[in-house]
Design an enzyme around this catalytic site. Structure first.
Site, PDB file in Angstrom:
ATOM      1  N   LYS A 115       0.826  -1.213   0.000  1.00 24.08           N
ATOM      2  CA  LYS A 115       0.000   0.000   0.000  1.00 24.08           C
ATOM      3  C   LYS A 115       0.857   1.260   0.000  1.00 24.08           C
ATOM      4  CE  LYS A 115      -4.427  -1.548   1.675  1.00 24.08           C
ATOM      5  NZ  LYS A 115      -5.504  -1.438   2.641  1.00 24.08           N
ATOM      6  N   LYS A 201      -5.244  -9.817  -6.631  1.00 25.90           N
ATOM      7  CA  LYS A 201      -6.388 -10.310  -5.853  1.00 25.90           C
ATOM      8  C   LYS A 201      -7.632  -9.459  -6.135  1.00 25.90           C
ATOM      9  CE  LYS A 201      -6.070  -8.031  -1.567  1.00 25.90           C
ATOM     10  NZ  LYS A 201      -5.870  -7.813  -0.204  1.00 25.90           N
ATOM     11  N   LYS A 204     -11.618  -4.439  -3.202  1.00 21.84           N
ATOM     12  CA  LYS A 204     -12.587  -3.339  -3.190  1.00 21.84           C
ATOM     13  C   LYS A 204     -11.996  -2.110  -3.869  1.00 21.84           C
ATOM     14  CE  LYS A 204     -14.173  -4.514   1.471  1.00 21.84           C
ATOM     15  NZ  LYS A 204     -13.431  -4.405   2.736  1.00 21.84           N
TER      16      LYS A 204
HETATM   17  P1  TYM Z   1     -10.795  -6.535   4.351  1.00 20.70           P
HETATM   18  O1  TYM Z   1     -11.898  -5.580   4.711  1.00 20.70           O
HETATM   19  O2  TYM Z   1      -9.846  -6.121   3.273  1.00 20.70           O
HETATM   20  O3  TYM Z   1     -11.399  -7.931   3.944  1.00 20.70           O
HETATM   21  C1  TYM Z   1     -12.348  -8.610   4.763  1.00 20.70           C
HETATM   22  C2  TYM Z   1     -12.083 -10.104   4.701  1.00 20.70           C
HETATM   23  O4  TYM Z   1     -12.158 -10.561   3.333  1.00 20.70           O
HETATM   24  C3  TYM Z   1     -10.977 -11.301   3.007  1.00 20.70           C
HETATM   25  N1  TYM Z   1     -10.665 -11.052   1.571  1.00 20.70           N
HETATM   26  C4  TYM Z   1     -10.459 -12.016   0.670  1.00 20.70           C
HETATM   27  N2  TYM Z   1     -10.471 -13.367   0.765  1.00 20.70           N
HETATM   28  C5  TYM Z   1     -10.237 -14.076  -0.367  1.00 20.70           C
HETATM   29  N3  TYM Z   1      -9.985 -13.507  -1.582  1.00 20.70           N
HETATM   30  C6  TYM Z   1      -9.959 -12.152  -1.723  1.00 20.70           C
HETATM   31  N4  TYM Z   1      -9.723 -11.591  -2.910  1.00 20.70           N
HETATM   32  C7  TYM Z   1     -10.200 -11.352  -0.555  1.00 20.70           C
HETATM   33  N5  TYM Z   1     -10.245  -9.997  -0.342  1.00 20.70           N
HETATM   34  C8  TYM Z   1     -10.515  -9.847   0.967  1.00 20.70           C
HETATM   35  C9  TYM Z   1      -9.886 -10.721   3.909  1.00 20.70           C
HETATM   36  O5  TYM Z   1      -8.824 -11.632   4.081  1.00 20.70           O
HETATM   37  C10 TYM Z   1     -10.660 -10.474   5.189  1.00 20.70           C
HETATM   38  O6  TYM Z   1     -10.740 -11.656   5.966  1.00 20.70           O
HETATM   39  N6  TYM Z   1      -7.458  -5.840   8.021  1.00 20.70           N
HETATM   40  C11 TYM Z   1      -8.703  -6.513   7.659  1.00 20.70           C
HETATM   41  C12 TYM Z   1      -9.851  -6.197   8.606  1.00 20.70           C
HETATM   42  C13 TYM Z   1      -9.546  -6.462  10.032  1.00 20.70           C
HETATM   43  C14 TYM Z   1      -9.478  -7.737  10.672  1.00 20.70           C
HETATM   44  C15 TYM Z   1      -9.201  -7.470  12.029  1.00 20.70           C
HETATM   45  C16 TYM Z   1      -9.622  -9.040  10.209  1.00 20.70           C
HETATM   46  C17 TYM Z   1      -9.334  -5.508  10.988  1.00 20.70           C
HETATM   47  N7  TYM Z   1      -9.115  -6.104  12.183  1.00 20.70           N
HETATM   48  C18 TYM Z   1      -9.063  -8.500  12.980  1.00 20.70           C
HETATM   49  C19 TYM Z   1      -9.479 -10.087  11.143  1.00 20.70           C
HETATM   50  C20 TYM Z   1      -9.204  -9.796  12.498  1.00 20.70           C
HETATM   51  C21 TYM Z   1      -9.108  -6.086   6.270  1.00 20.70           C
HETATM   52  O7  TYM Z   1      -8.758  -5.023   5.819  1.00 20.70           O
HETATM   53  O8  TYM Z   1      -9.986  -6.947   5.667  1.00 20.70           O
END
Ligand code: TYM
Length: 339
Positions: A115, A201, A204
């Site tokens: 990022k 990947k 969003k």
């Molecule tokens: P975020 O909001 O980017 O994504 C939410 C969840 O979706 C999964 N994910 C994917 N899995 C498979 N293929 C993809 N292309 C894909 N894109 C996203 C992510 O792995 C995630 O599980 N930092 C985290 C949010 C967070 C969090 C936490 C997660 C904050 N605190 C504590 C677990 C525990 C995030 O930005 O996820």
């Protein structure tokens, strides 16, 4: 069994979020409920401010994300569903853990490197320390199971390292303050890729909306995106080895498998030898069958914004209560006097 996970309420939730994480939130919610455990799923709105953002948009997408998660099957009577901003303990514990997390650990985070790119000096401090907040998110609730996609695995390993060092430095061996969390990653959908580039990947933040299937896309849009998905001219192979070097084909077959509960080799058993002219419409139909009931429920739920706010308020009250003891133990262990 304590299930804890979070999702950022920014942009449009997509099929990668659904198959990589949300399906497992629902599955583990039900397993935890049956086993007398608990499930906490939160909207990571505090994480969302680590990148430039529009405040009005963030509050709107926060409500949309609650509606999406409930539409996907999270049940607020079984899961504590809330947003971080209503539970100050997340930000407090992040600061307490900041004395334990090391610069070198954070410097190694691939998400930070990706990022920040070449402009590290211009990034917010929040983007750099983001994984410490993520550690606080799970350690605060003594999480045992953390359902996530593959891209969050490194952040959870860091959470374990922080927990371990904090326990070593500030707690006795027989009374650790934090539980070490286990990531739960679905093997068949660990990393759903972009429909435009099988090596990136699904995200969003992708500038092209054609790269992802949004959970609220209508049937026509889904079919159009699947038909436009990048592929190669070869028919599908009958064996998994034939997908080597064909990232886009592998991604579409994996998505089909994850949606239908089949392995990649089962899907190839059915479609091997067929071209994408046959496979893509079948995949599009399968996506539409899965997503259209979610879409209908989402639209219904969005009619009643007060009910969505009430779900978050109730969840936040439970989360504040559930996190109190661990937060107090962390303050005490550090020798901080709280009156
Ligand atoms: P975020 O909001 O980017 O994504 C939410 C969840 O979706 C999964 N994910 C994917 N899995 C498979 N293929 C993809 N292309 C894909 N894109 C996203 C992510 O792995 C995630 O599980 N930092 C985290 C949010 C967070 C969090 C936490 C997660 C904050 N605190 C504590 C677990 C525990 C995030 O930005 O996820």
């Amino acid at each position: 069994m304590r299930v804890v996970s979070g999702i950022q309420p920014t942009g449009q939730p997509h099929l990668g979020n659904y198959l990589g994480a949300i399906v497992n939130y629902v599955k583990l919610q039900d397993e935890a409920h049956a086993a007398g455990g608990e499930c906490f799923i939160f909207l990571a709105d505090l994480h969302a401010i680590s990148m430039p953002h529009d405040p009005a948009e963030l509050s709107a997408t926060t409500r949309e994300m609650v509606a999406t998660l409930v539409a996907c099957g999270l049940d607020p009577s079984k899961t504590v569903l809330f947003n971080q901003a209503q539970v100050p303990a997340h930000a407090e514990l992040q600061w307490l853990l900041s004395g334990t997390a090391r610069m070198g650990w954070l410097n190694r985070m691939t998400q930070w490197k990706d990022k920040a790119g070449k402009n590290r000096e211009g990034q917010s401090i929040a983007l750099f320390t983001y994984p410490v907040l993520q550690a606080a998110d799970v350690l605060l609730y003594q999480a045992t199971h953390v359902p996530v996609g593959e891209d969050q695995k490194q952040h959870l390993e860091l959470a374990r390292d922080i927990a371990q060092k904090f326990n070593n430095d500030f707690a006795s061996e027989d009374a650790p303050i934090f539980t070490l969390p286990e990531p739960i990653i679905p093997p068949e959908a660990a990393r759903i890729m972009s429909l435009r580039d099988g090596n990136a990947k699904m995200s969003k933040s992708d500038v092209s909306d054609l790269a992802r299937i949004n959970l609220i896309d209508d049937a026509d849009t889904i079919m159009k995106k699947v038909k436009k998905a990048k592929t190669d001219p070869e028919p599908l192979p009958s064996e998994e080895a034939g997908l080597e070097g064909r990232a886009e084909a592998l991604n579409l077959v994996s998505i089909y498998g994850a949606l239908s509960g089949q392995s990649v080799s089962d899907v190839l058993g059915e479609f091997g030898g067929q071209g994408f002219g046959v496979f893509k419409p079948a995949l599009g139909e399968l996506m539409i069958d899965t997503l259209s009931p979610i879409n209908t429920r989402f639209r219904d739920l969005m009619q009643d914004r007060e009910a969505l706010d009430a779900i978050l308020a109730r969840g936040a009250a439970k989360a504040r209560e559930a996190s109190g003891d661990t937060l107090a133990a962390a303050y005490k262990a550090l020798g901080l006097v709280r009156g």
